[in-house]
Design a protein around this motif. Structure first.
Motif, short mmCIF file in Angstrom:
data_model
loop_
_atom_site.label_atom_id
_atom_site.label_comp_id
_atom_site.label_asym_id
_atom_site.label_seq_id
_atom_site.Cartn_x
_atom_site.Cartn_y
_atom_site.Cartn_z
N ILE A 34 -7.54 8.97 -5.58
CA ILE A 34 -7.11 7.65 -5.10
C ILE A 34 -8.27 6.67 -5.07
O ILE A 34 -8.14 5.51 -5.47
CB ILE A 34 -6.47 7.78 -3.71
CG1 ILE A 34 -5.15 8.56 -3.80
CG2 ILE A 34 -6.23 6.40 -3.09
CD1 ILE A 34 -4.52 8.85 -2.45
N ALA A 35 -9.43 7.15 -4.59
CA ALA A 35 -10.61 6.27 -4.49
C ALA A 35 -11.06 5.78 -5.85
O ALA A 35 -11.59 4.66 -5.97
CB ALA A 35 -11.74 7.01 -3.79
N VAL A 36 -10.86 6.58 -6.88
CA VAL A 36 -11.29 6.19 -8.23
C VAL A 36 -10.26 5.31 -8.92
O VAL A 36 -10.61 4.38 -9.65
CB VAL A 36 -11.59 7.45 -9.07
CG1 VAL A 36 -11.87 7.08 -10.52
CG2 VAL A 36 -12.77 8.21 -8.48
N THR A 37 -8.97 5.59 -8.68
CA THR A 37 -7.91 4.94 -9.46
C THR A 37 -7.08 3.96 -8.66
O THR A 37 -6.03 3.50 -9.15
CB THR A 37 -6.98 6.01 -10.06
OG1 THR A 37 -6.32 6.73 -8.99
CG2 THR A 37 -7.77 7.00 -10.90
N ALA A 38 -7.47 3.62 -7.45
CA ALA A 38 -6.64 2.80 -6.56
C ALA A 38 -6.23 1.48 -7.20
O ALA A 38 -5.10 1.02 -7.05
CB ALA A 38 -7.36 2.55 -5.24
N GLN A 39 -7.14 0.85 -7.91
CA GLN A 39 -6.85 -0.45 -8.50
C GLN A 39 -5.74 -0.39 -9.54
O GLN A 39 -5.08 -1.41 -9.82
CB GLN A 39 -8.13 -1.03 -9.15
CG GLN A 39 -9.27 -1.26 -8.18
CD GLN A 39 -8.99 -2.36 -7.18
OE1 GLN A 39 -8.05 -3.13 -7.34
NE2 GLN A 39 -9.79 -2.45 -6.12
N TRP A 40 -5.53 0.79 -10.13
CA TRP A 40 -4.54 0.91 -11.21
C TRP A 40 -3.22 1.50 -10.73
O TRP A 40 -2.21 1.37 -11.43
CB TRP A 40 -5.11 1.78 -12.34
CG TRP A 40 -6.29 1.16 -12.99
CD1 TRP A 40 -6.31 0.14 -13.91
CD2 TRP A 40 -7.66 1.50 -12.78
NE1 TRP A 40 -7.59 -0.17 -14.27
CE2 TRP A 40 -8.46 0.65 -13.59
CE3 TRP A 40 -8.32 2.46 -11.98
CZ2 TRP A 40 -9.84 0.72 -13.64
CZ3 TRP A 40 -9.69 2.52 -12.01
CH2 TRP A 40 -10.44 1.66 -12.83
N ARG A 76 -2.20 -1.79 0.23
CA ARG A 76 -3.39 -2.11 1.02
C ARG A 76 -4.06 -0.85 1.55
O ARG A 76 -5.29 -0.78 1.63
CB ARG A 76 -3.01 -3.05 2.17
CG ARG A 76 -2.58 -4.43 1.68
CD ARG A 76 -2.16 -5.34 2.81
NE ARG A 76 -3.25 -5.63 3.72
CZ ARG A 76 -4.21 -6.52 3.49
NH1 ARG A 76 -4.23 -7.22 2.36
NH2 ARG A 76 -5.15 -6.73 4.39
N VAL A 77 -3.28 0.17 1.93
CA VAL A 77 -3.87 1.43 2.39
C VAL A 77 -4.63 2.10 1.26
O VAL A 77 -5.74 2.61 1.47
CB VAL A 77 -2.77 2.36 2.95
CG1 VAL A 77 -3.32 3.77 3.14
CG2 VAL A 77 -2.25 1.83 4.29
N LEU A 78 -4.06 2.13 0.06
CA LEU A 78 -4.73 2.78 -1.07
C LEU A 78 -6.06 2.11 -1.38
O LEU A 78 -7.08 2.78 -1.57
CB LEU A 78 -3.83 2.76 -2.30
CG LEU A 78 -2.55 3.60 -2.23
CD1 LEU A 78 -1.72 3.41 -3.49
CD2 LEU A 78 -2.88 5.07 -2.04
N PRO A 255 -2.25 3.27 8.22
CA PRO A 255 -3.73 3.22 8.14
C PRO A 255 -4.39 4.24 9.06
O PRO A 255 -5.37 4.89 8.68
CB PRO A 255 -4.06 1.79 8.56
CG PRO A 255 -2.83 1.01 8.31
CD PRO A 255 -1.70 1.95 8.58
N GLY A 256 -3.84 4.40 10.28
CA GLY A 256 -4.40 5.39 11.20
C GLY A 256 -4.23 6.80 10.67
O GLY A 256 -5.15 7.63 10.79
N ALA A 257 -3.07 7.10 10.06
CA ALA A 257 -2.85 8.42 9.50
C ALA A 257 -3.81 8.70 8.36
O ALA A 257 -4.28 9.84 8.19
CB ALA A 257 -1.41 8.54 9.01
#
Length: 292
Positions: A34-40, A76-78, A255-257
């Protein structure tokens, strides 16, 4: 198969035999993807305002619902997870490089250098983590770069103390003494004998520090001193949801989860690594398995 290879295979078996560690590793692998591909992979733009659809509950179109401006909470969470992981990884990497260098040099050289350096580290370590981070951010101003620097400075003393303690125990080993007696250079001794033998505690501490770095970033963003709008951040999303807790629970829960899942996975992975890399813990586990 050499002794070193056998040790690696045994370590992998111990890790694979712990379902909690395996589960946490899988969760972290998903988080890294997710951290690498979040924008896509985000289904909507993180700042796409759609006021007519504001405060909509989770549905087939918006899996995590929408916020007070109609923005998709899932998107927004991603992106916020991506930002949090980037801050955590860079800040902890800074702390590892600086802290390990200070701790190894102080522990290896000893004498007055060790005393002076570690007293300075103790002074920094005496301050509460969040208070010291707040002081750094207050001096340099809020922002991503400042947040990374603040968290990195806060966790540097921890790595310095861990590296020094491990170096003190390793430097008296016969193979290190033999290397120094043979006239081997200090850099070679540090790189060949000291660092490989203190890697275990440092790896465990890195995993735990990543978890606390996520929490520190969220706390700073919650206070308005971390990642600045319009870039999403988990802490800021929780802050923005305060006025809508009774109307839109999903604005705070998701977001908390995300914070809970990432921090818990990192802590569980750290516990699993400690069991494998700590000789005492490893011996106890292996003995327990044989007896069982």
């Amino acid at each position: 198969m050499t002794t070193q290879e056998q040790s690696r295979v045994s370590s992998l078996r111990l890790l694979a035999g712990n379902p909690v560690t395996v589960g946490s590793a899988i969760v972290l692998a998903v988080v890294l993807v997710i951290a690498v591909t979040a924008q896509w992979i985000v289904p909507f733009g993180t700042n796409d305002v759609d006021v007519p659809n504001a405060l909509r509950p989770p549905s087939g179109e918006h899996w995590f619902g929408t916020d007070e401006l109609g923005r998709d909470v899932l998107s927004r969470v991603l992106v916020a997870v991506q930002a949090s992981m980037r801050v955590a990884v860079v800040s902890v990497a800074f702390a590892v490089v600086v802290g390990v260098t200070i701790g190894v040099v102080a522990g290896y050289r000893g004498g007055w250098l060790d005393t002076v350096v570690m007293r300075m580290v103790d002074v920094m370590f005496a301050f509460p983590v969040l208070l010291l981070a707040l002081a750094v951010v207050a001096i340099l101003g809020p922002g991503v770069t400042t947040t990374i620097l603040a968290i990195g400075i806060v966790y540097t003393p921890i790595f310095a103390r861990v590296a020094r303690a491990s170096t003190l125990s390793v430097r008296v080993e016969p193979f290190v003494q033999a290397s120094r007696t043979m006239g081997t250079g200090h850099l070679f001794t540090l790189g060949r004998h000291i660092l490989p033998n203190i890697a275990g505690p440092l790896i465990v501490q890195t995993s735990l520090s990543l978890a606390f770095a996520i929490l520190s970033e969220a706390a700073l963003s919650f206070l308005g001193l971390g990642i600045q709008p319009p870039q999403p951040s988990l802490g800021r999303m929780i802050f923005d949801s305060q006025g809508f807790v009774t109307l839109a629970w999903w604005m705070a829960v998701f977001p908390g989860a995300a914070i809970v899942v990432i921090v818990l996975a990192l802590n569980l992975l750290g516990d699993g690594l400690r069991d494998v890399l700590d000789p005492k813990q490893r011996t106890m586990i292996e003995a327990r398995r044989r007896s069982g």
